[in-house]
Design a protein around this motif. Sequence first.
Motif, PDB file in Angstrom:
ATOM      1  N   LEU A 357       0.829  -1.202   0.000  1.00 22.54           N
ATOM      2  CA  LEU A 357       0.000   0.000   0.000  1.00 22.54           C
ATOM      3  C   LEU A 357       0.865   1.255   0.000  1.00 22.54           C
ATOM      4  O   LEU A 357       0.565   2.234  -0.684  1.00 22.54           O
ATOM      5  CB  LEU A 357      -0.914   0.010   1.227  1.00 22.54           C
ATOM      6  CG  LEU A 357      -2.237  -0.756   1.143  1.00 22.54           C
ATOM      7  CD1 LEU A 357      -2.980  -0.652   2.464  1.00 22.54           C
ATOM      8  CD2 LEU A 357      -3.106  -0.246   0.008  1.00 22.54           C
ATOM      9  N   LYS A 358       1.941   1.213   0.783  1.00 22.35           N
ATOM     10  CA  LYS A 358       2.822   2.380   0.875  1.00 22.35           C
ATOM     11  C   LYS A 358       3.490   2.661  -0.470  1.00 22.35           C
ATOM     12  O   LYS A 358       3.583   3.825  -0.905  1.00 22.35           O
ATOM     13  CB  LYS A 358       3.881   2.147   1.954  1.00 22.35           C
ATOM     14  CG  LYS A 358       4.688   3.388   2.297  1.00 22.35           C
ATOM     15  CD  LYS A 358       3.807   4.424   2.952  1.00 22.35           C
ATOM     16  CE  LYS A 358       4.570   5.687   3.258  1.00 22.35           C
ATOM     17  NZ  LYS A 358       3.696   6.733   3.846  1.00 22.35           N
ATOM     18  N   LYS A 359       3.976   1.634  -1.128  1.00 17.88           N
ATOM     19  CA  LYS A 359       4.621   1.800  -2.421  1.00 17.88           C
ATOM     20  C   LYS A 359       3.660   2.392  -3.452  1.00 17.88           C
ATOM     21  O   LYS A 359       4.059   3.132  -4.349  1.00 17.88           O
ATOM     22  CB  LYS A 359       5.158   0.453  -2.927  1.00 17.88           C
ATOM     23  CG  LYS A 359       6.349  -0.083  -2.141  1.00 17.88           C
ATOM     24  CD  LYS A 359       6.749  -1.454  -2.656  1.00 17.88           C
ATOM     25  CE  LYS A 359       7.923  -2.023  -1.869  1.00 17.88           C
ATOM     26  NZ  LYS A 359       8.278  -3.402  -2.324  1.00 17.88           N
ATOM     27  N   LEU A 360       2.380   2.052  -3.316  1.00 20.51           N
ATOM     28  CA  LEU A 360       1.384   2.533  -4.259  1.00 20.51           C
ATOM     29  C   LEU A 360       1.112   4.023  -4.082  1.00 20.51           C
ATOM     30  O   LEU A 360       0.645   4.694  -5.006  1.00 20.51           O
ATOM     31  CB  LEU A 360       0.090   1.731  -4.071  1.00 20.51           C
ATOM     32  CG  LEU A 360      -1.026   1.935  -5.090  1.00 20.51           C
ATOM     33  CD1 LEU A 360      -0.548   1.628  -6.497  1.00 20.51           C
ATOM     34  CD2 LEU A 360      -2.219   1.058  -4.733  1.00 20.51           C
ATOM     35  N   GLY A 361       1.424   4.547  -2.885  1.00 28.23           N
ATOM     36  CA  GLY A 361       1.187   5.959  -2.620  1.00 28.23           C
ATOM     37  C   GLY A 361       0.173   6.212  -1.532  1.00 28.23           C
ATOM     38  O   GLY A 361      -0.141   7.369  -1.228  1.00 28.23           O
ATOM     39  N   SER A 362      -0.367   5.148  -0.924  1.00 29.48           N
ATOM     40  CA  SER A 362      -1.345   5.330   0.144  1.00 29.48           C
ATOM     41  C   SER A 362      -0.642   5.795   1.409  1.00 29.48           C
ATOM     42  O   SER A 362       0.469   5.361   1.718  1.00 29.48           O
ATOM     43  CB  SER A 362      -2.094   4.018   0.419  1.00 29.48           C
ATOM     44  OG  SER A 362      -2.922   3.681  -0.675  1.00 29.48           O
ATOM     45  N   ASN A 363      -1.317   6.682   2.143  1.00 29.51           N
ATOM     46  CA  ASN A 363      -0.752   7.153   3.408  1.00 29.51           C
ATOM     47  C   ASN A 363      -1.738   7.069   4.557  1.00 29.51           C
ATOM     48  O   ASN A 363      -1.452   7.540   5.658  1.00 29.51           O
ATOM     49  CB  ASN A 363      -0.262   8.605   3.267  1.00 29.51           C
ATOM     50  CG  ASN A 363      -1.325   9.528   2.695  1.00 29.51           C
ATOM     51  OD1 ASN A 363      -2.505   9.386   3.012  1.00 29.51           O
ATOM     52  ND2 ASN A 363      -0.918  10.457   1.844  1.00 29.51           N
ATOM     53  N   SER A 364      -2.921   6.486   4.325  1.00 30.33           N
ATOM     54  CA  SER A 364      -3.890   6.320   5.403  1.00 30.33           C
ATOM     55  C   SER A 364      -4.785   5.135   5.120  1.00 30.33           C
ATOM     56  O   SER A 364      -5.002   4.757   3.960  1.00 30.33           O
ATOM     57  CB  SER A 364      -4.729   7.589   5.579  1.00 30.33           C
ATOM     58  OG  SER A 364      -5.538   7.817   4.446  1.00 30.33           O
ATOM     59  N   PHE A 365      -5.297   4.535   6.176  1.00 34.19           N
ATOM     60  CA  PHE A 365      -6.270   3.457   6.060  1.00 34.19           C
ATOM     61  C   PHE A 365      -6.960   3.312   7.409  1.00 34.19           C
ATOM     62  O   PHE A 365      -6.591   3.980   8.390  1.00 34.19           O
ATOM     63  CB  PHE A 365      -5.619   2.134   5.626  1.00 34.19           C
ATOM     64  CG  PHE A 365      -4.663   1.546   6.628  1.00 34.19           C
ATOM     65  CD1 PHE A 365      -5.026   0.470   7.426  1.00 34.19           C
ATOM     66  CD2 PHE A 365      -3.372   2.048   6.772  1.00 34.19           C
ATOM     67  CE1 PHE A 365      -4.140  -0.085   8.341  1.00 34.19           C
ATOM     68  CE2 PHE A 365      -2.478   1.507   7.681  1.00 34.19           C
ATOM     69  CZ  PHE A 365      -2.867   0.441   8.470  1.00 34.19           C
ATOM     70  N   GLN A 366      -7.975   2.473   7.468  1.00 33.34           N
ATOM     71  CA  GLN A 366      -8.750   2.308   8.695  1.00 33.34           C
ATOM     72  C   GLN A 366      -8.806   0.843   9.084  1.00 33.34           C
ATOM     73  O   GLN A 366      -9.622   0.086   8.575  1.00 33.34           O
ATOM     74  CB  GLN A 366     -10.178   2.861   8.518  1.00 33.34           C
ATOM     75  CG  GLN A 366     -11.035   2.761   9.770  1.00 33.34           C
ATOM     76  CD  GLN A 366     -12.403   3.377   9.572  1.00 33.34           C
ATOM     77  OE1 GLN A 366     -12.554   4.364   8.866  1.00 33.34           O
ATOM     78  NE2 GLN A 366     -13.426   2.790  10.195  1.00 33.34           N
ATOM     79  N   PRO A 367      -7.943   0.427   9.999  1.00 36.57           N
ATOM     80  CA  PRO A 367      -7.995  -0.956  10.472  1.00 36.57           C
ATOM     81  C   PRO A 367      -9.020  -1.093  11.599  1.00 36.57           C
ATOM     82  O   PRO A 367      -9.225  -0.163  12.373  1.00 36.57           O
ATOM     83  CB  PRO A 367      -6.577  -1.185  10.999  1.00 36.57           C
ATOM     84  CG  PRO A 367      -6.159   0.175  11.494  1.00 36.57           C
ATOM     85  CD  PRO A 367      -6.827   1.182  10.596  1.00 36.57           C
ATOM     86  N   GLY A 368      -9.643  -2.232  11.690  1.00 36.68           N
ATOM     87  CA  GLY A 368     -10.634  -2.438  12.739  1.00 36.68           C
ATOM     88  C   GLY A 368      -9.979  -2.837  14.041  1.00 36.68           C
ATOM     89  O   GLY A 368     -10.113  -3.981  14.497  1.00 36.68           O
ATOM     90  N   ILE A 369      -9.264  -1.910  14.672  1.00 43.92           N
ATOM     91  CA  ILE A 369      -8.530  -2.226  15.896  1.00 43.92           C
ATOM     92  C   ILE A 369      -9.492  -2.330  17.080  1.00 43.92           C
ATOM     93  O   ILE A 369      -9.589  -3.369  17.728  1.00 43.92           O
ATOM     94  CB  ILE A 369      -7.413  -1.201  16.141  1.00 43.92           C
ATOM     95  CG1 ILE A 369      -6.308  -1.390  15.092  1.00 43.92           C
ATOM     96  CG2 ILE A 369      -6.831  -1.344  17.543  1.00 43.92           C
ATOM     97  CD1 ILE A 369      -5.142  -0.433  15.228  1.00 43.92           C
ATOM     98  N   GLU A 370     -10.167  -1.249  17.434  1.00 49.79           N
ATOM     99  CA  GLU A 370     -11.233  -1.214  18.441  1.00 49.79           C
ATOM    100  C   GLU A 370     -10.820  -1.484  19.887  1.00 49.79           C
ATOM    101  O   GLU A 370     -11.493  -1.048  20.802  1.00 49.79           O
ATOM    102  CB  GLU A 370     -12.385  -2.168  18.076  1.00 49.79           C
ATOM    103  CG  GLU A 370     -13.448  -1.520  17.245  1.00 49.79           C
ATOM    104  CD  GLU A 370     -13.154  -1.540  15.744  1.00 49.79           C
ATOM    105  OE1 GLU A 370     -13.114  -0.447  15.145  1.00 49.79           O
ATOM    106  OE2 GLU A 370     -12.955  -2.622  15.181  1.00 49.79           O
ATOM    107  N   SER A 371      -9.739  -2.219  20.136  1.00 50.40           N
ATOM    108  CA  SER A 371      -9.276  -2.431  21.509  1.00 50.40           C
ATOM    109  C   SER A 371      -7.838  -2.936  21.471  1.00 50.40           C
ATOM    110  O   SER A 371      -7.364  -3.413  20.434  1.00 50.40           O
ATOM    111  CB  SER A 371     -10.161  -3.430  22.256  1.00 50.40           C
ATOM    112  OG  SER A 371      -9.714  -3.594  23.601  1.00 50.40           O
ATOM    113  N   LEU A 372      -7.159  -2.836  22.614  1.00 56.44           N
ATOM    114  CA  LEU A 372      -5.808  -3.390  22.738  1.00 56.44           C
ATOM    115  C   LEU A 372      -5.801  -4.556  23.727  1.00 56.44           C
ATOM    116  O   LEU A 372      -4.730  -4.982  24.173  1.00 56.44           O
ATOM    117  CB  LEU A 372      -4.831  -2.300  23.201  1.00 56.44           C
ATOM    118  CG  LEU A 372      -4.697  -1.083  22.285  1.00 56.44           C
ATOM    119  CD1 LEU A 372      -3.691  -0.090  22.855  1.00 56.44           C
ATOM    120  CD2 LEU A 372      -4.309  -1.487  20.872  1.00 56.44           C
ATOM    121  N   ASN A 373      -6.969  -5.074  24.056  1.00 57.50           N
ATOM    122  CA  ASN A 373      -7.067  -6.186  24.994  1.00 57.50           C
ATOM    123  C   ASN A 373      -7.697  -7.393  24.312  1.00 57.50           C
ATOM    124  O   ASN A 373      -8.769  -7.289  23.702  1.00 57.50           O
ATOM    125  CB  ASN A 373      -7.897  -5.783  26.211  1.00 57.50           C
ATOM    126  CG  ASN A 373      -8.089  -6.934  27.187  1.00 57.50           C
ATOM    127  OD1 ASN A 373      -9.079  -7.657  27.109  1.00 57.50           O
ATOM    128  ND2 ASN A 373      -7.130  -7.109  28.081  1.00 57.50           N
TER     129      ASN A 373
END
Length: 634
Positions: A357-373
């Motif tokens: 994605l970075k090589k393509l030129g993308s600099n943002s995305f939205q991962p479904g993180i939602e928690s660190l536990n």
Amino acid sequence: MAKRVLLLVMPFLTLRRPHLGVGLLKAGLNRKGVECDVRYYNFRFADAIGTAVYERIAEDSPAHHMPGEFVFAPAAFDEVRPFADFKSVVANAIKPYDESFLQKMERARNLSPAFIYECASELDLEQYDIVGFTSTFQQNLASLAMAKEIKRRAPHIITVFGGANFEGVMGVELHRQFPSVDIVCSGEADDIFPELVRRLRSGEPIHEMGGVTCRLGGETVTGSTAQTFITNLNDLPYPDHTEYFRDFNASRSKSLIRPEITMETSRGCWWGQKHHCTFCGLNGLSMAYRSKSPDRAYQEIKYLLAIYGGFDIFNTDNIVDLRYFAELFPRLHAEGLKVQLFYETKANLKKSQLLMLKKLGSNSFQPGIESLNSHVLTLMDKGVRGIQNVQLLRWSKEMNFDVSWNIICGFPQETPEDYSQITRWVRAIPHLQPPLVVTRFRLDRFSPMFKDPEKYGIVNVRSYRGHQICYPFPEESVRCMAYFLDCDPPITSETLQEIKIMWKTVDEWRHLHQESSLIAEVTPSSLILHDRRAGYRSADYVYDGLARDLYLALDGVHSDSFLLDFARKKYPVAKYTVEDVAHILKEFVDHDLVLCEDNLYLALALLPLDRISDDIPETLGTDAERMQNPVVQR
């Protein structure tokens, strides 16, 4: 003269991108020889109240507060609640509504009836026989007010409503309560709407059409025929965003925002087909995952960039098709194309996928993180561990990605220990990107928690006060119209106290992360970790030999057994033991240079991207990649 179809996009749709559904409907109608016009009245209202005020309402206010709906209540209803009621609703909001903004919002509210009148006045309604409205989140009352005014001026016009606010029972109830809504199309309208136009113009009955709600003998009825959904997305036309860019270029907002091109490469959710995240209400009528072929997606991206210019592309997909990392993105990259492709993703992406994605030129995305536990993530049915989410945050920081993520809390069966653990981890990662918000979960319609509240211990389901002050209907009716609902989640006072501590720690994280750093300097024989994290003593840790190699191996999440195997393969003569590896890992963990979850470990220092592949063979893989659906017990 043949009549035309008019599609209206009302406030408060974002100004930043065209409405994909409208662009697809126009293209689909044109394909069948039906003339169609589109108007984006959201730009006109932004010009009237100011772009900054519009954006705060549309994109930077909790949707369940309903500020946009409250603004257009005077245009939709004869009697409305005083502005003081809205102030009462948001009095204790996490992000305060300052008095200056509230005054501007009240001015916008006072302008809304005249705005609707002026928009309707400029339309030559004799050209049209059908006017369609799309409504998502805070577009309902502006759209309903406009439909009411159009019907007053031209009773012959048939109004058709669709969009997320009109799915299922919501659309049926809105149809029942608003006489100016003639027809509702629920769900995917790519095929339904053109067929509806054809039948209306030929005088054929529509009341049996699947997904259509209309009036029959004065009563609201919904078609009994099974609703159909698009099975082959490759057959869809390219979206037509001509009018969006026309109205954008004519707006004063043009100098203040940079638009994006909206497209989709899939519908549904491949993860949700297997494990429906408990809080997610997306894809309420069809979770089935369908995606465009990599070649079709490639052709569409090229087409849209050629037609509308080199803007960023915003994909509305709920989740990216993993095939694209191997087939679509490399193909675009091979042509030398640089483009920001925004996607929502799962959080357990591989580093090679992020790099693509970075090589393509993308600099943002939205991962479904939602928690660190991990326990909370299991309650959500996310299929990922907390340590994997931190792994993604660290890789994203190394690649300078802007990551849109949140922490959601308040789920039944959470424990105080869940949040004390998150607090500990947050204090160790101030150099990584903090979440946009911390928020209690909303009870979204169509989510598993909404469908079976007793299973999750949820009681007292009700509409939010934001809905209640906008719609002058009984609670039962408002509850049927609402996509977001309030409830009393079962949560102990001890857990709530730990959530508050975590919440405060995350707020501090937002203020500290810009001045915090933990960076690895790698030489052929040594590793120097420069620790300048807020809350930690400034230090430089120097490692060589096995300690250096183990830390570099922890670029990705690995188990202690994996690390022992790695040590023995790299140094076969040394005959390293479990104790040797454990001693080194303990030192890393004691200084919070490495994160530990159960028997899994992850380096926290930012590692140079150009050195990792030299030190750690890619064929080793990671333990985390093999954890498709971890089960965490308490």
